[in-house]
Design a protein around this motif. Sequence first.
Motif, short mmCIF file in Angstrom:
data_model
loop_
_atom_site.label_atom_id
_atom_site.label_comp_id
_atom_site.label_asym_id
_atom_site.label_seq_id
_atom_site.Cartn_x
_atom_site.Cartn_y
_atom_site.Cartn_z
N PRO A 384 0.80 -1.23 0.00
CA PRO A 384 0.00 0.00 0.00
C PRO A 384 0.83 1.27 0.00
O PRO A 384 0.26 2.36 -0.16
CB PRO A 384 -0.83 -0.13 1.28
CG PRO A 384 -0.04 -1.01 2.17
CD PRO A 384 0.71 -1.96 1.28
N SER B 200 -10.55 0.20 -3.96
CA SER B 200 -9.26 0.13 -3.26
C SER B 200 -9.35 0.87 -1.93
O SER B 200 -9.00 2.04 -1.81
CB SER B 200 -8.18 0.75 -4.15
OG SER B 200 -6.94 0.70 -3.49
N SER B 202 -7.64 0.69 0.67
CA SER B 202 -6.39 1.14 1.30
C SER B 202 -6.08 2.58 0.93
O SER B 202 -5.29 3.24 1.58
CB SER B 202 -5.23 0.22 0.92
OG SER B 202 -5.03 0.26 -0.47
N GLY B 262 -2.51 2.02 3.40
CA GLY B 262 -3.09 0.69 3.58
C GLY B 262 -4.36 0.71 4.40
O GLY B 262 -4.82 1.77 4.85
N THR B 263 -4.90 -0.45 4.62
CA THR B 263 -6.19 -0.53 5.29
C THR B 263 -6.05 -0.50 6.81
O THR B 263 -7.04 -0.33 7.52
CB THR B 263 -6.91 -1.84 4.91
OG1 THR B 263 -6.04 -2.94 5.18
CG2 THR B 263 -7.29 -1.85 3.44
N ARG B 264 -4.83 -0.66 7.29
CA ARG B 264 -4.65 -0.72 8.74
C ARG B 264 -4.98 0.61 9.43
O ARG B 264 -5.35 0.64 10.60
CB ARG B 264 -3.22 -1.14 9.09
CG ARG B 264 -3.09 -2.62 9.35
CD ARG B 264 -1.65 -3.01 9.64
NE ARG B 264 -0.98 -3.38 8.40
CZ ARG B 264 -1.03 -4.61 7.89
NH1 ARG B 264 -1.69 -5.57 8.49
NH2 ARG B 264 -0.41 -4.89 6.76
#
Lengths: 643, 643
Positions: A384, B200, B202, B262-264
């Motif tokens: 990412p 997307s 993220s 990112g997705t975090r």
Amino acid sequence: MQGLRGAFVFPGALRRLLDMGRGARVSIISTMTSPLRSTLDFLLHDWLQAESLTARERFADHSRETFDAVLDTCERIAREKYAPFNRTVDEQEPRFDGERVILPQCTHDARLAYAESGMLSAAQDYELGGMQLPYVVESAANAFFGVASISIGANLLTTGNANAILAHGTPMQQQVFAANEFNGRWTGTMCLSEPQAGSSLSDVATRAEADGADFADDPLGPRYRLTGNKMWISGGDHELAENIVHLVLAKIPGPDGKLVPGTRGISLFIVPKHLVDTDGRLTGERNDVALAGLNHKLGWRGTTNTLLNFGEGKYPVRGSAGAIGYLVGQPGEGLKCMFHMMNEARIAIGMAATMLGLAGYYASLDYARTRLQGRPMGAGGKDPTQPPVPLIEHADIKRMLLAQKSWCEGALALNLYCARLVDEGRTGEPQAAAEARLLLEVLTPIAKSWPSENCLEANSLAIQIHGGYGYTRDFPVEQYWRDNRLNMIHEGTHGIQAMDLLGRKVVMQDGAGLKLLARTIGAAIERARAHPELADWAGQLAQALQEVGEATQAAWATGDPQEALANAVPYMQAFGHVVLAWMWLDIACSVLQRDASLSSPASAGRMGAARYFFHYELPRIGAWLAVVRRRDMSCAAMADEMF
Amino acid sequence: MQGLRGAFVFPGALRRLLDMGRGARVSIISTMTSPLRSTLDFLLHDWLQAESLTARERFADHSRETFDAVLDTCERIAREKYAPFNRTVDEQEPRFDGERVILPQCTHDARLAYAESGMLSAAQDYELGGMQLPYVVESAANAFFGVASISIGANLLTTGNANAILAHGTPMQQQVFAANEFNGRWTGTMCLSEPQAGSSLSDVATRAEADGADFADDPLGPRYRLTGNKMWISGGDHELAENIVHLVLAKIPGPDGKLVPGTRGISLFIVPKHLVDTDGRLTGERNDVALAGLNHKLGWRGTTNTLLNFGEGKYPVRGSAGAIGYLVGQPGEGLKCMFHMMNEARIAIGMAATMLGLAGYYASLDYARTRLQGRPMGAGGKDPTQPPVPLIEHADIKRMLLAQKSWCEGALALNLYCARLVDEGRTGEPQAAAEARLLLEVLTPIAKSWPSENCLEANSLAIQIHGGYGYTRDFPVEQYWRDNRLNMIHEGTHGIQAMDLLGRKVVMQDGAGLKLLARTIGAAIERARAHPELADWAGQLAQALQEVGEATQAAWATGDPQEALANAVPYMQAFGHVVLAWMWLDIACSVLQRDASLSSPASAGRMGAARYFFHYELPRIGAWLAVVRRRDMSCAAMADEMF
């Protein structure tokens, strides 16, 4: 064709078009060649060797230059007068104000530009004002209009109508009606279906009765009075031109006043919206053809589609009931006259489906190249912290693009191949001409059905590539998909094409058509085997061809049409895939002959599309043929109440 | 769930609904049971044994009678408030008058009727005003609304939103927000996508910054200020209810002011359109959530779909910039909170696709039974002197009807099976519950993708059966087809479902999910083998299952996700067909157990649909799996410039 001879100056249309083409070429010389043009050039010249037609007398004045000029001109008109208005004609559907059918101005402009280009009579003799263009080049040139806006124009209907009159009408009918369609003054329709009968032409109930004792003496042809309703008539009413020439199927009652059941009783009539004299001048009398309703369609909205009432009395004419119509050809031979044009009409529908497919392919390719989204799957997953990439870098997007390319360019090849067969059938040596006509008979259901089904699926993938945006009306792809859904329905539904193929074309003349096709494909397989890299595909195609042959035998093994035809559509689907695989194998040969190392991306792309077809598509025939082979009655055996 | 305990009187909702159901039953007692109801009854009771759930404590008050009452009531509301207006909401698309989004009155009425039925909280505890209905029965009941008008209501979105708050919100958030969604006062949305990022997640760029020094002390939850844009938000703006509760994914910047890639880094926030106090009263302050645009869609037009701007300053609130939002759950765990509801949302999409498919099936079946056209192929061809027959007597029409039945009833079975797994995962014994949850994980991508693709194709066949009429807006089938095209796109595109299946679900926990599925299907095969007439199909399914297993291994043989996932969609298509074949085999078992001689047409019909699937559909997996097995890189290897 005596009737029109001398009415026009020899190669005027050709000269004019050449000049238009030169102008166009100058104006676009700085722009890139469009992807469609590149594909057409490759298929026409590298693959089909269209230029070799100029060795024939009919096309002797032509050259690569004249062919190019026609394509240049059509591409320019399509770009200027068609493409910008494709959404307009979707949004501003035809409407009836109680007196007239209103269409947007752009539809008038597009028609005028098309008529002025001379394309309405492009394939006709010089003496008819035509330019004696090969049909394959005419088809290729018309492709630009299809990709730009399929429904803004219904010119092929006018051409088809005029061609039917040319083939079966009297010299006077040719001079009055056909000539004024070819020159763009009037438009034409085909009136076959009726509300109660749909595809079942044997149930045509429109009556045609002799108009008075002197009915046979009218200089425009034997005069009848028609009463009945015709449904699904495209271009059935509008103000685009001075007059509309309806070609109408109707039945002349027998001595008992009854209509003959079946298709044998059907005759063909010219029924003009406004009556005309023998000089083609409007007499000022409105014929009794009344708009009963506009059909409000899912797509293809640029073309009016109508329910017409003939002789209902809305416009009483000359003191008697019925719309005035002039018999074309012999009584009872109406279907024969109409079907004369059917092959070309069906190829044209296949071409329309193909162009809609290609339009979606180009739109989604452009979107995939410019839209940044997500990251490709790396060996360690997605990272990412990297910037997003164009959609086209994702494997599944490539799969959906390549599928579209393979289906739509393959369909284009098939349609041009068929158009080339039309030329061969008309201008080839007798033996070659006869074979071309026979091969065309067998291929026509495929040329119509295969693009209708598969290029529609291509449009669905074009939407999918756009994601949510593709589902909005801000992008063109949803319209292509809606427009394309018509093509499995009109000009003979999918089911009718399949019955035609398995019930008639592959069995007629003791299977002569199928054998000829097998020989033709066999020769292509032999050519391909000269290229080691094509050996596998050649082998697969040979195997597939054999399976189709066996399935044909098995379908008819009991001689019972109910069993044979229960799975006619799956048969046609498999048959079509084999035909398309043949197209791609043959194209791959041409590619390798010119560019054995695939040094150009276009060559590599065509080889990729061929590979896709052999890897992903041809293996699908197994499932389709299995049910044909065992004459599977799972569907046919279902009783009404089990559903 | 402490927050809502005691707020409602125990079984009031259940009593009320039972009473409504009794009324409905009386009023329709003289009418036929609808085909959908018959199918649901068979699947729920004869096949899935839903009544056995009443042995569990949570469902102890329920019985076949309460289940029937729920279905009766929903069928009646759908018939009265949904079905008559399906075309209305298509024609009267949502529009924005500069201040408000205008929807037709029928949309208000339909929502009210749904809310009053208690279905918004049907599955909830009694204490929350719910009726502790099993999810499988709730799903079946909601089917009636889907078949009547898929887009007039977006109630499942409100339920899903409230469920997410129930699972992850504070007691106060549950009491203020979830409760007022369940009781119908407010509606809910899910705000995930952004214009630049699409699928997307993220790349989510909406920022959430702490709102002042006391941000953590707000009784409604940690208070943030959100700025950003959210795209494709269904139900994003309207006047259907007093307030809209947006659940928004956004990122809290790190100490450096940057968003975590990112997705975090994603957190979840409640962002109400109008601010509220802790008693759920509107404070009179408009939050800074502004409609930036309505999306004009191909279909599904009854539901507004919007682009929303958060914190752009159109409605400045409390003197600072940004829309006020309350954190749900822990920072950085936004996706986890949202995905909590994802399985049910995806099953709901699969169900929506299925119901559109069934709507088209019923419409085309009705048309085929009543429309007279043509004659069946007799042993000697067609006899035009015979009267025309209903369309349903033609073999190809039967094929298209049976395909629809097989696809759509099969899809309904799969969706109900998955819904039953939800119940098992929640109320089963620990071991069974854990297995149900694992099996559901594997099946969810299929439950969503398979109906989206195949029931769309069913709608195309429904159009085809109608011929030209199907292409007009005078018949409902073209709208079903347009509406259904959305389902391959939203809630995770087809490509994303396929990556989820092959990239995650079948490999997670060392393939535990796939092994469990194989064991489950294997048990069904064993049961089927008890019936000699099912032995062939059982063998075919066993073989197909083995092929899927081998293809899974082969795809991952090199461990390179680029190779494994290059053909994830064909893999998913094959996988889905195997799952559907399992459904039909298992249904066939149930049919034979109850009616071994197939004495009822319904039994024979179900057996016919199963047969269709094994004869016409399952063999299709060969072509799909071939490319997976050899990790075919034909598509992935295409360079951009080759297209």
